[in-house]
Motif scaffolding. Structure first.
Motif, PDB file in Angstrom:
ATOM      1  N   UNK A 148       1.007  -1.050   0.010  1.00 41.03           N
ATOM      2  CA  UNK A 148       0.359  -0.462   0.207  1.00 41.03           C
ATOM      3  C   UNK A 148       1.256   1.335  -0.367  1.00 41.03           C
ATOM      4  N   UNK A 149       1.851   0.966   0.962  1.00 41.62           N
ATOM      5  CA  UNK A 149       3.194   2.509   0.846  1.00 41.62           C
ATOM      6  C   UNK A 149       3.665   2.475   0.225  1.00 41.62           C
ATOM      7  N   UNK A 150       4.402   1.603  -0.402  1.00 44.55           N
ATOM      8  CA  UNK A 150       5.489   2.085  -1.273  1.00 44.55           C
ATOM      9  C   UNK A 150       5.068   1.823  -3.096  1.00 44.55           C
ATOM     10  N   UNK A 151       4.678   0.477  -3.348  1.00 37.86           N
ATOM     11  CA  UNK A 151       4.750  -0.482  -4.396  1.00 37.86           C
ATOM     12  C   UNK A 151       3.516   0.166  -5.384  1.00 37.86           C
ATOM     13  N   UNK A 152       2.426   0.550  -4.053  1.00 36.73           N
ATOM     14  CA  UNK A 152       0.935   2.198  -4.857  1.00 36.73           C
ATOM     15  C   UNK A 152       2.324   2.952  -5.572  1.00 36.73           C
TER      16      UNK A 152
ATOM     17  N   UNK B 194       6.465  11.295   2.034  1.00 34.65           N
ATOM     18  CA  UNK B 194       7.230  10.626   3.299  1.00 34.65           C
ATOM     19  C   UNK B 194       6.740  10.474   4.760  1.00 34.65           C
ATOM     20  N   UNK B 195       8.143  10.939   5.405  1.00 34.10           N
ATOM     21  CA  UNK B 195       7.345  11.305   6.891  1.00 34.10           C
ATOM     22  C   UNK B 195       8.756  10.766   7.515  1.00 34.10           C
ATOM     23  N   UNK B 196       8.541  11.919   9.083  1.00 34.29           N
ATOM     24  CA  UNK B 196      10.213  11.976   9.900  1.00 34.29           C
ATOM     25  C   UNK B 196      10.385  11.292  11.183  1.00 34.29           C
TER      26      UNK B 196
ATOM     27  N   UNK C  12       5.573  -0.642  10.586  1.00 35.02           N
ATOM     28  CA  UNK C  12       5.648  -1.702   9.380  1.00 35.02           C
ATOM     29  C   UNK C  12       5.579  -0.092   7.958  1.00 35.02           C
ATOM     30  N   UNK C  13       4.599   0.985   8.881  1.00 30.65           N
ATOM     31  CA  UNK C  13       4.280   1.393   7.485  1.00 30.65           C
ATOM     32  C   UNK C  13       6.213   3.154   8.305  1.00 30.65           C
ATOM     33  N   UNK C  14       6.516   2.820   9.241  1.00 29.71           N
ATOM     34  CA  UNK C  14       7.894   3.390   9.019  1.00 29.71           C
ATOM     35  C   UNK C  14       8.399   2.882   7.962  1.00 29.71           C
ATOM     36  N   UNK C  15       8.767   1.909   8.059  1.00 30.62           N
ATOM     37  CA  UNK C  15       9.874   1.582   7.474  1.00 30.62           C
ATOM     38  C   UNK C  15       9.635   1.586   5.810  1.00 30.62           C
ATOM     39  N   UNK C  16       7.929   1.726   5.651  1.00 24.78           N
ATOM     40  CA  UNK C  16       7.910   1.758   4.108  1.00 24.78           C
ATOM     41  C   UNK C  16       8.088   3.031   4.126  1.00 24.78           C
ATOM     42  N   UNK C  17       8.166   3.925   4.675  1.00 18.13           N
ATOM     43  CA  UNK C  17       8.350   5.348   4.246  1.00 18.13           C
ATOM     44  C   UNK C  17       9.489   5.879   4.189  1.00 18.13           C
ATOM     45  N   UNK C  18      10.528   4.623   5.091  1.00 13.82           N
ATOM     46  CA  UNK C  18      11.807   5.275   4.602  1.00 13.82           C
ATOM     47  C   UNK C  18      12.067   4.493   3.477  1.00 13.82           C
TER      48      UNK C  18
END
Length: 265
Positions: free
Chosen positions: A113-117, A141-143, A154-160
């Motif tokens: 959802x957060x990277x492949x999209x 992205x995200x701080x 999981x979400x924080x790793x995706x934003x990285x």
């Protein structure tokens, strides 16, 4: 200041509410023809109609970017009217779950959802953008992708990963006239955040007035130098800046909009 966006077409994914809506509205106010994206027709249509009522240009597209079929539908509708000059990859989702409450399967879902999209839309829109000899690929992205905390790993790793793919894409786009950059917001005051804080205020003794609740929540959880949560309009301003032809010399960059929350970079 004229950001020179008149005549540009911009797709903002996940722009039927919240941060994406603020980005779409500001790009339209700066003269871009904006394509609002969402999965709920009434919400996406309402944002596009609001932009038009304010004198801007806007249409909307619908589709679930977590699937190839949904991304195909969105890209097909967008490209039917020609290439986009600006892609803002903003759509995403997260749940504030503890480390051991997130299964490996849920990690995979979050990455999709957060990277492949984001990757799906880059793959589909970049070839046509290259024909323009100019363009903007902007990831939100995200701080937390820079300084992760315990919740929602999981979400924080995706934003990285979003931050990383932006730099790799910038290298790939060398000589095309297209730039690739990331904006990393800190904690934002969107509707869901405000409601969550109001519900938590009694438990943590933050008071009843909103000004007290926000100040105390920031002191306890956010600890930035400005003393409040960010506003979507502040991130939108950063997006508008990086969308401008005046930023042709900025690529592969990460712009933090976090009130000084991030300390390590």
């Amino acid at each position: 200041m004229d950001l020179q966006l008149k005549g540009k077409r911009a797709l903002v994914t996940g722009s039927s509410a919240g941060l994406g809506e603020a980005i779409a509205r500001l790009l339209a106010a700066e003269g871009a023809a904006v394509i609002v994206h969402g999965r709920n027709k009434s919400r996406a249509a309402a944002v596009a109609e609001g932009i038009k009522n304010d004198g801007g240009q806007a249409t909307f597209v619908l589709g679930d970017l977590s699937t190839d079929e949904g991304a195909d539908a969105v890209a097909g509708n967008v490209l039917a009217d020609g290439p986009v000059d600006i892609l803002v990859n903003n759509a995403g989702a997260y749940q504030p779950r503890a480390w051991m409450d997130v299964s490996a399967a849920e990690w995979g879902k979050s990455y999709n959802i957060n990277v492949l999209a984001y990757v799906r839309m880059i793959h589909r829109l970049l070839p046509a953008m290259k024909t323009l000899g100019w363009g903007r690929m902007i990831q939100i992205g995200s701080s937390g992708g820079i300084e992760p905390f315990a919740l929602q790993p999981d979400y924080l790793a995706a934003t990285a990963a979003r931050h990383n793919l932006t730099v790799s894409l910038a290298r790939e786009l060398k000589g095309t006239g297209i730039t690739s950059n990331t904006i990393a917001p800190g904690p934002m005051l969107v509707e869901n955040t405000r409601n969550m804080l109001l519900n938590m205020a009694g438990q943590y003794g933050w008071g009843t007035a909103w000004a007290d609740i926000e100040r105390n929540a920031v002191m306890q959880f956010v600890q930035n130098d400005v003393g409040r949560f960010g506003r979507p309009e502040e991130v939108a301003a950063a997006v508008a800046y990086l969308s401008s032809p005046m930023t042709n010399y900025i690529t592969g960059a990460l712009l933090r909009v976090d009130g000084g929350h991030t300390r390590s970079v």
